[in-house]
Scaffold this motif. Structure first.
Motif, mmCIF file in Angstrom:
data_model
loop_
_atom_site.group_PDB
_atom_site.id
_atom_site.type_symbol
_atom_site.label_atom_id
_atom_site.label_comp_id
_atom_site.label_asym_id
_atom_site.label_seq_id
_atom_site.Cartn_x
_atom_site.Cartn_y
_atom_site.Cartn_z
ATOM 1 N N VAL A 88 0.853 -1.193 0.000
ATOM 2 C CA VAL A 88 0.000 0.000 0.000
ATOM 3 C C VAL A 88 0.886 1.239 0.000
ATOM 4 N N LYS A 89 0.533 2.192 -0.836
ATOM 5 C CA LYS A 89 1.305 3.425 -0.934
ATOM 6 C C LYS A 89 0.556 4.572 -0.258
ATOM 7 N N PRO A 90 1.278 5.457 0.412
ATOM 8 C CA PRO A 90 0.617 6.618 1.046
ATOM 9 C C PRO A 90 0.088 7.585 -0.008
ATOM 10 N N LYS A 91 -1.152 8.019 0.168
ATOM 11 C CA LYS A 91 -1.766 8.920 -0.807
ATOM 12 C C LYS A 91 -2.356 10.170 -0.163
ATOM 13 N N SER A 92 -2.680 10.087 1.108
ATOM 14 C CA SER A 92 -3.188 11.238 1.860
ATOM 15 C C SER A 92 -4.401 11.867 1.171
ATOM 16 N N PHE A 93 -5.398 11.043 0.836
ATOM 17 C CA PHE A 93 -6.582 11.580 0.171
ATOM 18 C C PHE A 93 -7.842 11.467 1.035
ATOM 19 N N ILE A 94 -7.732 10.842 2.209
ATOM 20 C CA ILE A 94 -8.887 10.723 3.096
ATOM 21 C C ILE A 94 -8.968 11.967 3.977
ATOM 22 N N ARG A 95 -10.147 12.523 4.079
ATOM 23 C CA ARG A 95 -10.332 13.677 4.953
ATOM 24 C C ARG A 95 -10.038 13.290 6.397
ATOM 25 N N HIS A 96 -9.516 14.252 7.136
ATOM 26 C CA HIS A 96 -9.085 13.950 8.498
ATOM 27 C C HIS A 96 -10.249 13.509 9.378
ATOM 28 N N SER A 97 -11.399 14.172 9.245
ATOM 29 C CA SER A 97 -12.551 13.805 10.075
ATOM 30 C C SER A 97 -13.026 12.388 9.758
ATOM 31 N N ALA A 98 -13.064 12.054 8.466
ATOM 32 C CA ALA A 98 -13.471 10.702 8.081
ATOM 33 C C ALA A 98 -12.429 9.675 8.517
ATOM 34 N N PHE A 99 -11.163 10.057 8.416
ATOM 35 C CA PHE A 99 -10.097 9.135 8.817
ATOM 36 C C PHE A 99 -10.185 8.808 10.303
ATOM 37 N N VAL A 100 -10.437 9.809 11.130
ATOM 38 C CA VAL A 100 -10.514 9.584 12.574
ATOM 39 C C VAL A 100 -11.640 8.610 12.905
ATOM 40 N N LYS A 101 -12.794 8.789 12.268
ATOM 41 C CA LYS A 101 -13.927 7.899 12.540
ATOM 42 C C LYS A 101 -13.640 6.474 12.067
ATOM 43 N N LEU A 102 -13.095 6.365 10.851
ATOM 44 C CA LEU A 102 -12.787 5.038 10.325
ATOM 45 C C LEU A 102 -11.701 4.352 11.147
ATOM 46 N N LYS A 103 -10.726 5.132 11.588
ATOM 47 C CA LYS A 103 -9.623 4.549 12.355
ATOM 48 C C LYS A 103 -10.108 4.030 13.704
ATOM 49 N N TRP A 104 -10.967 4.778 14.373
ATOM 50 C CA TRP A 104 -11.487 4.308 15.651
ATOM 51 C C TRP A 104 -12.392 3.096 15.475
ATOM 52 N N LEU A 105 -13.135 3.061 14.373
ATOM 53 C CA LEU A 105 -13.954 1.883 14.093
ATOM 54 C C LEU A 105 -13.069 0.657 13.867
ATOM 55 N N ALA A 106 -11.993 0.839 13.093
ATOM 56 C CA ALA A 106 -11.071 -0.272 12.840
ATOM 57 C C ALA A 106 -10.378 -0.705 14.126
ATOM 58 N N ARG A 107 -10.015 0.249 14.960
ATOM 59 C CA ARG A 107 -9.392 -0.093 16.246
ATOM 60 C C ARG A 107 -10.344 -0.902 17.120
ATOM 61 N N PHE A 108 -11.598 -0.478 17.157
ATOM 62 C CA PHE A 108 -12.581 -1.180 17.984
ATOM 63 C C PHE A 108 -12.779 -2.612 17.492
ATOM 64 N N LEU A 109 -12.931 -2.769 16.181
ATOM 65 C CA LEU A 109 -13.127 -4.109 15.629
ATOM 66 C C LEU A 109 -11.879 -4.976 15.821
ATOM 67 N N SER A 110 -10.706 -4.374 15.691
ATOM 68 C CA SER A 110 -9.466 -5.129 15.909
ATOM 69 C C SER A 110 -9.357 -5.584 17.359
ATOM 70 N N ALA A 111 -9.662 -4.671 18.293
ATOM 71 C CA ALA A 111 -9.621 -5.034 19.711
ATOM 72 C C ALA A 111 -10.645 -6.117 20.029
ATOM 73 N N LEU A 112 -11.814 -6.034 19.391
ATOM 74 C CA LEU A 112 -12.839 -7.054 19.596
ATOM 75 C C LEU A 112 -12.359 -8.411 19.089
ATOM 76 N N CYS A 113 -11.715 -8.417 17.929
ATOM 77 C CA CYS A 113 -11.187 -9.671 17.384
ATOM 78 C C CYS A 113 -10.098 -10.252 18.278
ATOM 79 N N VAL A 114 -9.247 -9.382 18.810
ATOM 80 C CA VAL A 114 -8.196 -9.852 19.717
ATOM 81 C C VAL A 114 -8.811 -10.483 20.962
#
Length: 335
Positions: free
Chosen positions: A227-253
């Motif tokens: 994966v290459k860095p592209k920096s095209f995701i808006r910061h507000s959307a990135f924060v929400k998606l990142k916390w969702l991914a963190r929550f799901l990852s922690a749940l899987c763990v």
């Protein structure tokens, strides 16, 4: 008076139970720290005597690791007596790993001229045939739980080797080796008794920590390599998606710790991969050699759980060839 199979199973079960509180692989790694320190300081100069250098260290170490994993899988075969169920997909999983490893080895030796029967003398033909028969016999005897077991493993090796020899390009060292390591880890988790890793359903905290660490580092290496860095995701959307991914990852763990399930382990790895992909895509650039540093850590972790100090030592040697940077500072953005 006694059933030999029951005696063997009882002995293996007792060994696994004794290893629950203090896994054997953890203690051998702990007691091998002086050896690893010596490898850190003198391993680089040692491997350079065999022609290893900065230019070829990645390919040399990756090929050596794959060869050791291949030999480890073959030599560990025949331990089907400890399995609880007669019906298992483990032979097919091992055959798949042997197939991919054979492709990797074949693609790295596709320019090597193997001895041919046509131009050989009678004695040379006998030697060539004897070597191949011996080699295939060893591979076949690694899976003797059913009549088709040897055919499965020998066929996987032959098909993979032929495909690798015919391939125009070599398999990518880091990605190919990481895939083989992860697949072997999944096989170990499927049947830990078979690989003398632990007892299915009763893995200790140390077992789980190492398995989670391997999944995390593997996902990070694959994400950083593809994966290459592209920096095209808006910061507000990135924060929400990142916390969702963190929550799901922690749940899987958490679910994996509770269930020790292979599907959940795979799902956990996928969620970690998605989390890392989000971080990489949102970044403007990635530090160089970060994926290689994590790959060296992956080799060390895998060498420990499989009790193969050579792989751990190779990971340490590879680390010494890379620039001295703070890996935590460079990689914490992934989390």
């Amino acid at each position: 008076m006694f059933d030999d199979t029951m005696i063997v199973q009882s002995a293996v079960s007792a060994f696994n139970n004794a290893a629950l509180s203090a896994p054997a692989f953890f203690w051998w790694a702990f007691l091998s720290i002086p050896l690893f320190v010596m490898v850190y300081f003198y391993g680089k100069s040692f491997v350079e005597r065999f022609g290893w250098s900065v230019r070829n260290i990645k390919s040399k170490i990756s090929l050596t690791v794959v060869l050791f994993v291949f030999a480890w899988l073959i030599l560990f075969g025949g331990n089907y007596g400890v399995l609880r169920d007669n019906v298992t997909i483990l032979p097919f999983m091992i055959a798949a790993i042997v197939f991919v490893a054979s492709i990797y080895v074949g693609s790295n030796f596709n320019q090597l001229n193997l001895p041919k029967l046509r131009s050989a003398t009678k004695k040379q033909k006998l030697r060539i045939i004897s070597v191949w028969i011996l080699f295939f016999t060893v591979i076949g005897l690694s899976d003797f739980h059913a009549w088709w077991g040897p055919l499965l493993q020998m066929g996987a090796f032959a098909a993979g080797l032929l495909i690798g020899r015919k391939a125009k390009n070599e398999m990518r060292p880091l990605a190919g080796t990481s895939l083989i390591i992860f697949a072997t880890t999944v096989a170990i988790l499927m049947q830990p008794e078979f690989f003398r890793f632990g007892q299915l359903g009763n893995l200790s905290a140390i077992h789980l920590i190492f398995l989670i660490a391997i999944a995390l580092v593997t996902a990070a290496v694959i994400a950083l390599r593809n994966v290459k860095p592209k920096s095209f995701i808006r910061h507000s959307a990135f924060v929400k998606l990142k916390w969702l991914a963190r929550f799901l990852s922690a749940l899987c763990v958490a679910l994996f710790v509770l269930t020790e399930s292979v599907p959940i382990f795979l799902g956990m790895t996928v969620m970690l991969f998605v989390t890392f992909v989000l971080s990489i895509v949102h970044s403007e650039k990635i530090q160089e050699h970060l994926d290689e540093k994590l790959f060296a850590i992956l080799l060390c972790l895998f060498g420990i759980i499989t009790t193969m100090p050579v792989i751990t030592a190779l990971g340490i040697v590879y680390w010494t060839y890379l620039p001295n940077v703070n890996v935590w500072q460079q990689s914490k953005f992934l989390l």
